[in-house]
Motif scaffolding. Structure first.
Motif, PDB file in Angstrom:
ATOM      1  N   TYR A  31       1.191  -1.073  -0.218  1.00 18.45           N
ATOM      2  CA  TYR A  31      -0.327  -0.271  -0.093  1.00 18.45           C
ATOM      3  C   TYR A  31       0.702   1.054   0.156  1.00 18.45           C
ATOM      4  CZ  TYR A  31      -4.365  -2.429   0.774  1.00 18.45           C
ATOM      5  OH  TYR A  31      -5.527  -3.591   0.955  1.00 18.45           O
ATOM      6  N   ILE A  32       0.713   2.228  -0.671  1.00 17.51           N
ATOM      7  CA  ILE A  32       1.430   3.855  -1.271  1.00 17.51           C
ATOM      8  C   ILE A  32       1.211   4.421  -1.059  1.00 17.51           C
ATOM      9  CG2 ILE A  32       2.699   4.379  -3.054  1.00 17.51           C
ATOM     10  CD1 ILE A  32       2.771   1.712  -4.353  1.00 17.51           C
ATOM     11  N   VAL A  33       1.241   5.696   0.504  1.00 27.76           N
ATOM     12  CA  VAL A  33       0.283   6.584   0.529  1.00 27.76           C
ATOM     13  C   VAL A  33       0.174   7.170  -0.568  1.00 27.76           C
ATOM     14  CG1 VAL A  33       1.142   8.993   1.774  1.00 27.76           C
ATOM     15  CG2 VAL A  33       2.183   7.065   2.539  1.00 27.76           C
ATOM     16  N   ASP A  34      -0.835   7.714  -0.611  1.00 25.15           N
ATOM     17  CA  ASP A  34      -1.680   8.684  -1.660  1.00 25.15           C
ATOM     18  C   ASP A  34      -1.224   9.954  -2.300  1.00 25.15           C
ATOM     19  OD1 ASP A  34      -2.949   9.801  -4.597  1.00 25.15           O
ATOM     20  OD2 ASP A  34      -5.077   9.012  -4.256  1.00 25.15           O
ATOM     21  N   PRO A  35      -0.306  11.077  -2.558  1.00 24.29           N
ATOM     22  CA  PRO A  35       0.090  11.738  -3.625  1.00 24.29           C
ATOM     23  C   PRO A  35      -0.933  12.956  -3.571  1.00 24.29           C
ATOM     24  CG  PRO A  35       0.835  10.399  -5.723  1.00 24.29           C
ATOM     25  CD  PRO A  35      -0.228   9.409  -4.449  1.00 24.29           C
ATOM     26  N   ASN A  36      -2.639  12.338  -3.884  1.00 27.65           N
ATOM     27  CA  ASN A  36      -3.114  13.131  -3.937  1.00 27.65           C
ATOM     28  C   ASN A  36      -4.118  13.078  -2.766  1.00 27.65           C
ATOM     29  OD1 ASN A  36      -2.278  13.640  -7.060  1.00 27.65           O
ATOM     30  ND2 ASN A  36      -2.995  11.935  -6.926  1.00 27.65           N
ATOM     31  N   ALA A  37      -3.967  12.284  -2.279  1.00 27.04           N
ATOM     32  CA  ALA A  37      -5.464  12.748  -0.706  1.00 27.04           C
ATOM     33  C   ALA A  37      -4.672  13.281   0.389  1.00 27.04           C
ATOM     34  CB  ALA A  37      -5.749  11.394  -0.713  1.00 27.04           C
ATOM     35  N   GLU A  38      -5.319  12.916   1.167  1.00 27.66           N
ATOM     36  CA  GLU A  38      -4.705  13.220   1.919  1.00 27.66           C
ATOM     37  C   GLU A  38      -4.955  12.278   3.490  1.00 27.66           C
ATOM     38  OE1 GLU A  38      -3.783  16.531   5.637  1.00 27.66           O
ATOM     39  OE2 GLU A  38      -4.116  16.666   3.407  1.00 27.66           O
ATOM     40  N   ARG A  39      -3.586  11.626   3.409  1.00 27.87           N
ATOM     41  CA  ARG A  39      -3.575  10.538   4.791  1.00 27.87           C
ATOM     42  C   ARG A  39      -4.793   9.333   4.585  1.00 27.87           C
ATOM     43  NH1 ARG A  39      -2.608  11.024  10.237  1.00 27.87           N
ATOM     44  NH2 ARG A  39      -4.266  10.536  10.670  1.00 27.87           N
ATOM     45  N   GLU A  40      -4.109   9.258   3.076  1.00 28.14           N
ATOM     46  CA  GLU A  40      -5.004   7.729   2.217  1.00 28.14           C
ATOM     47  C   GLU A  40      -3.798   6.541   1.808  1.00 28.14           C
ATOM     48  OE1 GLU A  40      -9.369   9.005   1.289  1.00 28.14           O
ATOM     49  OE2 GLU A  40      -8.420   8.008  -0.220  1.00 28.14           O
ATOM     50  N   LEU A  41      -3.617   5.297   1.750  1.00 26.87           N
ATOM     51  CA  LEU A  41      -3.025   4.610   1.760  1.00 26.87           C
ATOM     52  C   LEU A  41      -3.975   4.477  -0.271  1.00 26.87           C
ATOM     53  CD1 LEU A  41      -2.616   2.750   4.503  1.00 26.87           C
ATOM     54  CD2 LEU A  41      -0.021   3.944   3.251  1.00 26.87           C
ATOM     55  N   VAL A  42      -2.956   3.276  -0.604  1.00 26.37           N
ATOM     56  CA  VAL A  42      -3.619   2.950  -2.261  1.00 26.37           C
ATOM     57  C   VAL A  42      -2.913   1.984  -2.586  1.00 26.37           C
ATOM     58  CG1 VAL A  42      -2.380   3.913  -3.727  1.00 26.37           C
ATOM     59  CG2 VAL A  42      -4.367   3.515  -4.675  1.00 26.37           C
ATOM     60  N   LEU A  43      -3.883   0.729  -2.989  1.00 30.77           N
ATOM     61  CA  LEU A  43      -3.802  -0.997  -2.853  1.00 30.77           C
ATOM     62  C   LEU A  43      -2.247  -0.528  -4.290  1.00 30.77           C
ATOM     63  CD1 LEU A  43      -2.880  -3.512  -2.486  1.00 30.77           C
ATOM     64  CD2 LEU A  43      -5.135  -3.801  -3.901  1.00 30.77           C
ATOM     65  N   GLY A  44      -1.001  -0.645  -4.038  1.00 37.50           N
ATOM     66  CA  GLY A  44      -0.400  -0.812  -5.143  1.00 37.50           C
ATOM     67  C   GLY A  44      -0.499  -2.412  -6.161  1.00 37.50           C
ATOM     68  N   PRO A  45       1.224  -3.148  -6.103  1.00 37.16           N
ATOM     69  CA  PRO A  45       1.033  -4.363  -6.656  1.00 37.16           C
ATOM     70  C   PRO A  45       1.431  -5.140  -5.129  1.00 37.16           C
ATOM     71  CG  PRO A  45       3.345  -2.940  -7.538  1.00 37.16           C
ATOM     72  CD  PRO A  45       2.672  -2.339  -6.616  1.00 37.16           C
ATOM     73  N   TYR A  46       0.440  -6.350  -5.625  1.00 33.44           N
ATOM     74  CA  TYR A  46       0.085  -7.509  -5.219  1.00 33.44           C
ATOM     75  C   TYR A  46       0.263  -8.876  -5.453  1.00 33.44           C
ATOM     76  CZ  TYR A  46      -4.092  -8.003  -6.602  1.00 33.44           C
ATOM     77  OH  TYR A  46      -5.660  -7.619  -7.094  1.00 33.44           O
ATOM     78  N   VAL A  47       0.500  -9.452  -4.845  1.00 30.23           N
ATOM     79  CA  VAL A  47       0.016 -11.349  -5.431  1.00 30.23           C
ATOM     80  C   VAL A  47      -1.190 -11.803  -4.221  1.00 30.23           C
ATOM     81  CG1 VAL A  47       1.526 -13.226  -5.014  1.00 30.23           C
ATOM     82  CG2 VAL A  47       2.545 -11.322  -6.347  1.00 30.23           C
ATOM     83  N   GLY A  48      -2.337 -12.020  -4.914  1.00 31.65           N
ATOM     84  CA  GLY A  48      -2.948 -12.983  -3.839  1.00 31.65           C
ATOM     85  C   GLY A  48      -4.080 -12.767  -4.280  1.00 31.65           C
ATOM     86  N   GLU A  49      -5.445 -12.754  -3.259  1.00 33.79           N
ATOM     87  CA  GLU A  49      -7.278 -12.670  -4.302  1.00 33.79           C
ATOM     88  C   GLU A  49      -7.049 -11.092  -4.125  1.00 33.79           C
ATOM     89  OE1 GLU A  49      -9.201 -14.787  -4.263  1.00 33.79           O
ATOM     90  OE2 GLU A  49      -7.647 -16.518  -4.850  1.00 33.79           O
ATOM     91  N   PRO A  50      -7.570 -10.711  -5.049  1.00 35.03           N
ATOM     92  CA  PRO A  50      -7.984  -9.478  -5.237  1.00 35.03           C
ATOM     93  C   PRO A  50      -8.913  -8.650  -4.159  1.00 35.03           C
ATOM     94  CG  PRO A  50      -9.088 -10.414  -7.103  1.00 35.03           C
ATOM     95  CD  PRO A  50      -8.238 -11.673  -6.312  1.00 35.03           C
ATOM     96  N   THR A  51      -8.366  -7.828  -3.484  1.00 34.33           N
ATOM     97  CA  THR A  51      -9.129  -7.031  -2.269  1.00 34.33           C
ATOM     98  C   THR A  51     -10.357  -6.189  -2.237  1.00 34.33           C
ATOM     99  OG1 THR A  51      -8.171  -6.053  -0.144  1.00 34.33           O
ATOM    100  CG2 THR A  51      -7.062  -6.475  -1.757  1.00 34.33           C
ATOM    101  N   ASP A  52     -11.403  -6.251  -1.666  1.00 32.10           N
ATOM    102  CA  ASP A  52     -11.809  -4.700  -1.861  1.00 32.10           C
ATOM    103  C   ASP A  52     -11.422  -3.474  -1.225  1.00 32.10           C
ATOM    104  OD1 ASP A  52     -13.953  -6.139  -2.295  1.00 32.10           O
ATOM    105  OD2 ASP A  52     -15.151  -6.767  -0.633  1.00 32.10           O
ATOM    106  N   HIS A  53     -10.023  -4.138  -0.348  1.00 32.00           N
ATOM    107  CA  HIS A  53      -9.720  -2.653   0.267  1.00 32.00           C
ATOM    108  C   HIS A  53      -9.122  -1.912  -0.986  1.00 32.00           C
ATOM    109  CE1 HIS A  53     -11.846  -3.296   3.816  1.00 32.00           C
ATOM    110  NE2 HIS A  53     -11.724  -4.741   3.472  1.00 32.00           N
ATOM    111  N   THR A  54      -8.961  -1.193  -1.440  1.00 32.32           N
ATOM    112  CA  THR A  54      -8.201  -0.714  -2.454  1.00 32.32           C
ATOM    113  C   THR A  54      -7.597   0.802  -1.528  1.00 32.32           C
ATOM    114  OG1 THR A  54      -9.823  -0.191  -4.073  1.00 32.32           O
ATOM    115  CG2 THR A  54      -9.264  -2.373  -4.958  1.00 32.32           C
TER     116      THR A  54
END
Ligand code: SME
Length: 138
Positions: A31-54
């Motif tokens: 998860y990477i800090v979103d440069p365009n949002a205040e204090r929010e993480l955005v899902l980056g590269p991953y391996v495994g089942e897709p998650t709702d928590h993007t």
């Protein structure tokens, strides 16, 4: 090819390697800090089942708490965690390790296991070392 693309390819390879090599690691992602949002993480590269928590706000779930405190979180039994976001009913334990650039929180590595009590001290040391190196990609 953009700098972000090249970074994400490397992060994807790291996820794949950790997921392939460590039996108990069932979901591995950044998860990477979103440069365009205040204090929010955005899902980056991953391996495994897709998650709702993007997207995850700082403070929410294990991921958000690691972001807020800039500290590693180890949860050996997610059923006992009160501030937890479930990605899959199969997940039993989890570790989240911050990626820091000059001490500042910029991203995190999140790993879920289908095994309770799966996260060892050696895993934590390895992942903290990996995250130390990953910081150079940002
Ligand atoms: N369980 C995490 C959410 C992310 S999923 O595990 C991929 C949390 O509680 O923050």
């Amino acid at each position: 090819e953009s700098a972000d693309q090249s970074r994400d390819e490397k992060l994807q390879q790291i996820c794949q390697l950790l997921s392939d090599e460590v039996e108990v690691f069932d979901w591995v992602g950044f998860y990477i800090v979103d440069p365009n949002a205040e204090r929010e993480l955005v899902l980056g590269p991953y391996v495994g089942e897709p998650t709702d928590h993007t997207r995850i706000s700082f403070g929410k779930g294990i991921c958000g708490q690691a972001a807020e405190t800039n500290k590693t979180f180890v949860v050996q039994d997610v059923s006992q965690a009160d501030n937890y976001l479930s990605c899959s009913i199969h997940v039993k334990s989890e570790i989240v390790v911050p990626v820091k650039k000059d001490g500042k929180f910029i991203a995190e590595l999140d790993i879920d296991s289908h095994t309770k009590d799966a996260i060892t001290g050696d895993h934590q040391l390895l992942l903290e070392e990996v995250c130390g190196k990953v910081a150079r990609l940002f």
